[in-house]
Scaffold this motif. Sequence first.
Motif, PDB file in Angstrom:
ATOM      1  N   THR A   1       0.855  -1.178   0.000  1.00  0.00           N
ATOM      2  CA  THR A   1       0.000   0.000   0.000  1.00  0.00           C
ATOM      3  C   THR A   1       0.891   1.228   0.000  1.00  0.00           C
ATOM      4  O   THR A   1       1.833   1.320   0.798  1.00  0.00           O
ATOM      5  N   LEU A   2       0.600   2.150  -0.903  1.00  0.00           N
ATOM      6  CA  LEU A   2       1.296   3.436  -0.939  1.00  0.00           C
ATOM      7  C   LEU A   2       0.498   4.388  -0.062  1.00  0.00           C
ATOM      8  O   LEU A   2      -0.660   4.686  -0.354  1.00  0.00           O
ATOM      9  N   GLU A   3       1.098   4.839   1.015  1.00  0.00           N
ATOM     10  CA  GLU A   3       0.432   5.736   1.955  1.00  0.00           C
ATOM     11  C   GLU A   3       0.874   7.169   1.702  1.00  0.00           C
ATOM     12  O   GLU A   3       2.059   7.431   1.507  1.00  0.00           O
ATOM     13  N   GLY A   4      -0.087   8.076   1.680  1.00  0.00           N
ATOM     14  CA  GLY A   4       0.216   9.489   1.470  1.00  0.00           C
ATOM     15  C   GLY A   4      -0.122   9.971   0.077  1.00  0.00           C
ATOM     16  O   GLY A   4      -0.104  11.169  -0.192  1.00  0.00           O
ATOM     17  N   LEU A   5      -0.434   9.058  -0.829  1.00  0.00           N
ATOM     18  CA  LEU A   5      -0.881   9.391  -2.184  1.00  0.00           C
ATOM     19  C   LEU A   5      -2.070   8.502  -2.507  1.00  0.00           C
ATOM     20  O   LEU A   5      -2.129   7.357  -2.049  1.00  0.00           O
TER      21      LEU A   5
ATOM     22  N   ALA B   1      -2.238  11.473  -6.554  1.00  0.00           N
ATOM     23  CA  ALA B   1      -2.358  12.826  -6.020  1.00  0.00           C
ATOM     24  C   ALA B   1      -2.114  12.756  -4.517  1.00  0.00           C
ATOM     25  O   ALA B   1      -2.297  11.697  -3.901  1.00  0.00           O
ATOM     26  N   PRO B   2      -1.701  13.866  -3.913  1.00  0.00           N
ATOM     27  CA  PRO B   2      -1.429  13.867  -2.473  1.00  0.00           C
ATOM     28  C   PRO B   2      -2.648  13.500  -1.635  1.00  0.00           C
ATOM     29  O   PRO B   2      -3.779  13.844  -1.967  1.00  0.00           O
TER      30      PRO B   2
ATOM     31  N   ILE C   1       5.163  10.096   3.017  1.00  0.00           N
ATOM     32  CA  ILE C   1       4.756   9.147   1.977  1.00  0.00           C
ATOM     33  C   ILE C   1       5.653   7.919   2.077  1.00  0.00           C
ATOM     34  O   ILE C   1       6.878   8.047   2.186  1.00  0.00           O
ATOM     35  N   ALA C   2       5.042   6.749   2.047  1.00  0.00           N
ATOM     36  CA  ALA C   2       5.808   5.504   2.141  1.00  0.00           C
ATOM     37  C   ALA C   2       5.023   4.364   1.512  1.00  0.00           C
ATOM     38  O   ALA C   2       3.793   4.390   1.463  1.00  0.00           O
ATOM     39  N   VAL C   3       5.742   3.370   1.054  1.00  0.00           N
ATOM     40  CA  VAL C   3       5.155   2.121   0.577  1.00  0.00           C
ATOM     41  C   VAL C   3       5.246   1.127   1.721  1.00  0.00           C
ATOM     42  O   VAL C   3       6.340   0.878   2.256  1.00  0.00           O
TER      43      VAL C   3
END
Length: 148
Positions: free
Chosen positions: A35-39, A50-51, A142-144
């Motif tokens: 999961t990409l968090e922050g986008l 997007a952010p 932002i992190a994966v």
Amino acid sequence: MLVFVYGTLTDPERVATVLEIDPPDAAAAFAGRATLEGLHRVDGRYPTLAPGGSVDGRLLAVDDAGLERLDRYEGVESGLYVRVAVPVVSRSDDRRGESSRTADDRCWVYVGEPDRLGVDATWPGTEPFRDRVDGVVSRTDIAVRRLE
């Protein structure tokens, strides 16, 4: 190296075509769910980010030649997408309460230029698109997050 994918490149057949590998071997290119968090994902002609929020996807393990093929597929040279490095964390980081990340704990993420993709996705600033994306990534958490 790892690449977080969230659109057409989550399909093994598409990965096999883009990376120029035999379809049965395409599954081996996937290194797990994440999961990409922050986008968050924004759909248009092609999906982009997007952010804010989060998006589920997969991790691809590629070599330098594979990364070059992905860059061509994503139109990096023409500016359709930009490729940025994002920290990777695992579930075990949550259990240990760790938040430290090193350059070795990063993966690539492709972000599409909203105007060129015809989507409503706001990236703050007036700088060129790449600089706006780099700025948001460098200033936020932002992190994966690996799920497997």
